[in-house]
Design a protein around this motif. Structure first.
Motif, PDB file in Angstrom:
ATOM      1  N   THR A 143      -2.990  -4.987   2.849  1.00  0.00           N
ATOM      2  CA  THR A 143      -1.624  -4.463   2.807  1.00  0.00           C
ATOM      3  C   THR A 143      -1.026  -4.627   1.414  1.00  0.00           C
ATOM      4  O   THR A 143      -0.397  -3.709   0.859  1.00  0.00           O
ATOM      5  CB  THR A 143      -0.741  -5.183   3.843  1.00  0.00           C
TER       6      THR A 143
ATOM      7  N   ILE B 215       0.308  -1.449  -0.882  1.00  0.00           N
ATOM      8  CA  ILE B 215       1.725  -1.241  -1.218  1.00  0.00           C
ATOM      9  C   ILE B 215       2.221  -2.173  -2.311  1.00  0.00           C
ATOM     10  O   ILE B 215       3.361  -2.048  -2.755  1.00  0.00           O
ATOM     11  CB  ILE B 215       2.618  -1.409   0.034  1.00  0.00           C
TER      12      ILE B 215
ATOM     13  N   ARG C 103       6.018  -6.153  -2.761  1.00  0.00           N
ATOM     14  CA  ARG C 103       6.684  -5.485  -1.642  1.00  0.00           C
ATOM     15  C   ARG C 103       6.261  -6.102  -0.299  1.00  0.00           C
ATOM     16  O   ARG C 103       7.071  -6.254   0.612  1.00  0.00           O
ATOM     17  CB  ARG C 103       6.336  -3.998  -1.633  1.00  0.00           C
TER      18      ARG C 103
ATOM     19  N   SER D  87       9.534  -1.617   2.011  1.00  0.00           N
ATOM     20  CA  SER D  87       8.645  -0.474   2.199  1.00  0.00           C
ATOM     21  C   SER D  87       8.794   0.497   1.044  1.00  0.00           C
ATOM     22  O   SER D  87       9.803   0.546   0.358  1.00  0.00           O
ATOM     23  CB  SER D  87       8.975   0.238   3.517  1.00  0.00           C
TER      24      SER D  87
ATOM     25  N   PRO E  13       6.220   3.758  -1.325  1.00  0.00           N
ATOM     26  CA  PRO E  13       4.921   4.396  -1.519  1.00  0.00           C
ATOM     27  C   PRO E  13       3.889   3.403  -2.025  1.00  0.00           C
ATOM     28  O   PRO E  13       4.211   2.332  -2.529  1.00  0.00           O
ATOM     29  CB  PRO E  13       5.226   5.465  -2.563  1.00  0.00           C
ATOM     30  N   GLY E  14       2.624   3.779  -1.865  1.00  0.00           N
ATOM     31  CA  GLY E  14       1.550   2.913  -2.312  1.00  0.00           C
ATOM     32  C   GLY E  14       1.477   2.819  -3.816  1.00  0.00           C
ATOM     33  O   GLY E  14       2.024   3.646  -4.550  1.00  0.00           O
TER      34      GLY E  14
ATOM     35  N   ASP F  76      -7.070   3.203   2.284  1.00  0.00           N
ATOM     36  CA  ASP F  76      -6.200   4.147   2.985  1.00  0.00           C
ATOM     37  C   ASP F  76      -6.969   5.057   3.938  1.00  0.00           C
ATOM     38  O   ASP F  76      -6.359   5.765   4.733  1.00  0.00           O
ATOM     39  CB  ASP F  76      -5.448   5.022   1.967  1.00  0.00           C
TER      40      ASP F  76
ATOM     41  N   TYR G 122       4.473  -1.265   7.088  1.00  0.00           N
ATOM     42  CA  TYR G 122       4.678  -1.113   5.651  1.00  0.00           C
ATOM     43  C   TYR G 122       3.631  -0.243   4.980  1.00  0.00           C
ATOM     44  O   TYR G 122       3.878   0.290   3.892  1.00  0.00           O
ATOM     45  CB  TYR G 122       4.735  -2.489   4.977  1.00  0.00           C
ATOM     46  N   ARG G 123       2.457  -0.080   5.576  1.00  0.00           N
ATOM     47  CA  ARG G 123       1.471   0.803   4.960  1.00  0.00           C
ATOM     48  C   ARG G 123       1.830   2.270   5.240  1.00  0.00           C
ATOM     49  O   ARG G 123       2.315   2.591   6.336  1.00  0.00           O
ATOM     50  CB  ARG G 123       0.079   0.526   5.509  1.00  0.00           C
ATOM     51  N   PRO G 124       1.535   3.127   4.308  1.00  0.00           N
ATOM     52  CA  PRO G 124       1.749   4.567   4.578  1.00  0.00           C
ATOM     53  C   PRO G 124       0.653   5.092   5.512  1.00  0.00           C
ATOM     54  O   PRO G 124      -0.486   4.631   5.486  1.00  0.00           O
ATOM     55  CB  PRO G 124       1.644   5.193   3.186  1.00  0.00           C
TER      56      PRO G 124
ATOM     57  N   ARG H 177       5.597   5.447  11.021  1.00  0.00           N
ATOM     58  CA  ARG H 177       5.585   3.993  11.057  1.00  0.00           C
ATOM     59  C   ARG H 177       5.916   3.478  12.456  1.00  0.00           C
ATOM     60  O   ARG H 177       5.281   2.538  12.950  1.00  0.00           O
ATOM     61  CB  ARG H 177       6.575   3.446  10.054  1.00  0.00           C
TER      62      ARG H 177
END
Length: 338
Positions: free
Chosen positions: A24, A28, A32, A38, A40-41, A48, A93-95, A101
């Motif tokens: 994670t 990100i 963060r 939250s 973008p990566g 991913d 929190y991951r895209p 989400r």
């Protein structure tokens, strides 16, 4: 055993919790991830890829299931909580490409609950089986103790009652005729010797886990039992075929106990009839006397033991006054009850 079995799962859980959080943070950014922000990566990475996400989720769910099933509660609860929290943190929190989400968080939570419930179900099932096995073992011990108590009562009561009757008779006649009283002493000695021999045989049988049998010739043993009973017994034994030794032992013990009760409680008995017959499906036996029932003739452990022995074999039993004496009857099936 439980601690040794749980150690690999604890290590795997710790590694997986650290790995999920590390991934994670790699996706990100650790800043963060730690501050729960939250966004973008930080850059495209192979973490991913959906295949990795699915594999990572599968490992977490398997660990949740394993903890709920196998590890002690004090280990399972914090381990499951840690796995669920770090996975929910990653899901939020991951895209995601195909899920929002909220959907990702709900999906992982539902799957975690399902896996934990499945593990708990298996845990409860195993405990239920263990409890049933323990109950069955205790029931077997209880039945064995009851059988030993009945065997002990049958053997001791039969011989000791004979000795007691002879000793009481010797005391009665000793005042008038000491020589006649002395003549009764060998019978008492013989009864004691027989009691010791019977006790030794019973101990050997119990030590051999019941492999030894009480009788190999039921008809001969019944006639011998009647002759040694000290009662005016008339026997009628009709056995057209062999009876399995275990069933023969029960027949012999029931007749023995019935004769013992007649000797103790049938007042003024001048005749005792023993009848044992074999039919195509059962052994029928009866012991009847013409004495007056004494105050204890309608009860006692002897009748209870006979009744239990017959019922365990799936048969029928009756004992009671006939108006002219006392009757004991039993019907024992030839086939073993299942």
């Amino acid at each position: 055993m439980g601690e040794q079995r749980g150690r690999p799962l604890i290590v795997a859980t710790a590694v997986m919790v650290a790995a999920v959080f590390a991934v994670t943070g790699r996706i990100i950014g650790f800043d963060r991830a730690l501050r729960l922000i939250s966004g973008p990566g930080v850059g495209e990475t192979w973490f991913d890829h959906p295949v990795y996400t699915i594999a990572e989720s599968a490992v977490v769910l398997v660990l949740v299931f394993a903890h709920a099933w196998r590890t002690p509660v004090l280990v399972a609860v914090p381990s499951v909580v840690a796995l669920v929290l770090v996975t929910e943190h990653a899901a939020f929190y991951r895209p995601h490409i195909s899920l929002s989400r909220a959907d990702a968080v709900q999906l992982m939570l539902i799957l975690s609950i399902i896996m934990a419930a499945g593990g708990l179900l298996l845990r409860m099932r195993e405990r239920s089986r263990a409890a049933l096995a323990a109950a069955a073992e205790e029931r077997a011990r209880r039945d064995e103790r009851l059988d030993m108590a009945r065997e002990l009562h049958d053997v001791v009561a039969h011989h000791v009652t004979g000795m007691l009757v002879q000793a009481q008779a010797a005391l009665v006649v000793a005042a008038q005729d000491k020589d006649k009283a002395c003549e009764m002493l060998p019978g008492i000695v013989e009864g004691g010797t027989d009691a010791l021999g019977a006790m030794s045989a019973m101990v050997r049988t119990l030590r051999d886990n019941g492999a030894a049998t009480a009788t190999t010739d039921l008809a001969a043993d019944l006639h011998r039992l009647a002759q040694r009973s000290g009662l005016p017994v008339r026997t009628n034994v009709e056995l057209t075929a062999d009876v399995r030794p275990e069933l023969g032992r029960s027949v012999l013990r029931i007749v023995q106990e019935a004769l013992t009760n007649a000797r103790k409680h049938a007042l003024g008995a001048t005749s005792v009839e023993v009848d044992v017959r074999l039919t195509s499906s059962v052994v029928l036996l009866s012991v009847v006397d013409n004495g007056r029932p004494g105050p204890q003739h309608s009860g006692g452990f002897g009748l209870v033991g006979m009744r239990e022995r017959v019922h365990e074999l799936g048969g029928r039993f009756f004992a009671g006054a006939t108006g002219e004496g006392w009757l004991v009857t039993a019907e024992l099936p030839l086939e073993v009850r299942t």
